[in-house]
Motif scaffolding. Structure first.
Motif, PDB file in Angstrom:
ATOM      1  N   UNK A  13       0.867  -1.170   0.000  1.00 44.34           N
ATOM      2  CA  UNK A  13       0.000   0.000   0.000  1.00 44.34           C
ATOM      3  C   UNK A  13       0.909   1.226   0.000  1.00 44.34           C
ATOM      4  N   UNK A  14       0.592   2.265  -0.763  1.00 47.41           N
ATOM      5  CA  UNK A  14       1.435   3.465  -0.782  1.00 47.41           C
ATOM      6  C   UNK A  14       1.711   3.995   0.616  1.00 47.41           C
ATOM      7  N   UNK A  15       2.984   4.278   0.901  1.00 49.30           N
ATOM      8  CA  UNK A  15       3.367   4.793   2.192  1.00 49.30           C
ATOM      9  C   UNK A  15       3.652   3.741   3.246  1.00 49.30           C
ATOM     10  N   UNK A  16       3.423   2.471   2.920  1.00 48.60           N
ATOM     11  CA  UNK A  16       3.674   1.395   3.862  1.00 48.60           C
ATOM     12  C   UNK A  16       4.654   0.383   3.281  1.00 48.60           C
ATOM     13  N   UNK A  17       5.221  -0.434   4.161  1.00 50.40           N
ATOM     14  CA  UNK A  17       6.186  -1.433   3.729  1.00 50.40           C
ATOM     15  C   UNK A  17       5.514  -2.563   2.966  1.00 50.40           C
ATOM     16  N   UNK A  18       6.250  -3.145   2.059  1.00 56.59           N
ATOM     17  CA  UNK A  18       5.785  -4.303   1.314  1.00 56.59           C
ATOM     18  C   UNK A  18       5.646  -5.495   2.256  1.00 56.59           C
ATOM     19  N   UNK A  19       4.587  -6.272   2.101  1.00 58.99           N
ATOM     20  CA  UNK A  19       4.378  -7.429   2.947  1.00 58.99           C
ATOM     21  C   UNK A  19       4.222  -8.700   2.110  1.00 58.99           C
ATOM     22  N   UNK A  20       4.709  -9.796   2.654  1.00 53.20           N
ATOM     23  CA  UNK A  20       4.563 -11.074   1.993  1.00 53.20           C
ATOM     24  C   UNK A  20       3.142 -11.587   2.144  1.00 53.20           C
ATOM     25  N   UNK A  21       2.571 -12.105   1.079  1.00 52.22           N
ATOM     26  CA  UNK A  21       1.216 -12.634   1.084  1.00 52.22           C
ATOM     27  C   UNK A  21       1.217 -14.156   1.115  1.00 52.22           C
ATOM     28  N   UNK A  22       1.989 -14.757   0.217  1.00 51.85           N
ATOM     29  CA  UNK A  22       2.007 -16.208   0.105  1.00 51.85           C
ATOM     30  C   UNK A  22       3.243 -16.665  -0.650  1.00 51.85           C
ATOM     31  N   UNK A  23       3.720 -17.870  -0.334  1.00 48.45           N
ATOM     32  CA  UNK A  23       4.860 -18.455  -1.038  1.00 48.45           C
ATOM     33  C   UNK A  23       4.549 -19.899  -1.405  1.00 48.45           C
ATOM     34  N   UNK A  24       5.290 -20.418  -2.379  1.00 53.85           N
ATOM     35  CA  UNK A  24       5.103 -21.794  -2.825  1.00 53.85           C
ATOM     36  C   UNK A  24       6.433 -22.344  -3.317  1.00 53.85           C
ATOM     37  N   UNK A  25       6.714 -23.599  -2.981  1.00 51.67           N
ATOM     38  CA  UNK A  25       7.980 -24.194  -3.370  1.00 51.67           C
ATOM     39  C   UNK A  25       7.974 -24.643  -4.830  1.00 51.67           C
TER      40      UNK A  25
END
Length: 126
Positions: free
Chosen positions: A40-52
């Protein structure tokens, strides 16, 4: 050259569903861990999901557990994120990321991933 391209974003209403797709070219697809991030503009990037690499191990941020589903199709070089029961707070720019891996270990931090798409906007209205 490695190219990462997201598609499928748009405007939806709260409670609706949306599917994001990421197409990656220029690398052996099944040798890479993949992930979705959002910001979101003005906020840090966050991880949502990962997959191997094989698609049998996944992780999810607490905020999306039970609502989002990550999957990959190694034959088509695509990564997907199915988003159900969308909330207003899911509004963000979503990024697809990839990194070469030699194990099934997964990392949710952006520091781990070396290849990134340009991002695609998702807007959830009240």
């Amino acid at each position: 050259q490695v190219q990462v391209v997201e598609s499928g974003g748009g405007l939806v209403q709260a409670g609706d569903s949306l599917t994001l797709t990421c197409t990656i070219s220029g690398m052996p697809f099944d040798d890479y861990a993949l992930a979705w991030f959002r910001q979101v503009p003005g906020k840090e990037r966050e991880g949502v999901s990962t997959i191997n690499w094989s698609g049998d191990i996944t992780t999810y941020a607490d905020a999306v557990k039970g609502r989002f589903t990550i999957s990959r199709d190694n034959a088509r070089n695509t990564l997907s994120l199915q988003m159900d029961s969308l909330k207003v707070e899911d509004t963000a720019k979503y990024y697809c990321a990839a990194e070469r891996t030699t194990s099934d270990s997964l990392y949710s931090g952006g520091w781990y991933f070396g290849y990134w798409g340009r991002g695609i906007q998702v807007v959830v209205s009240p």
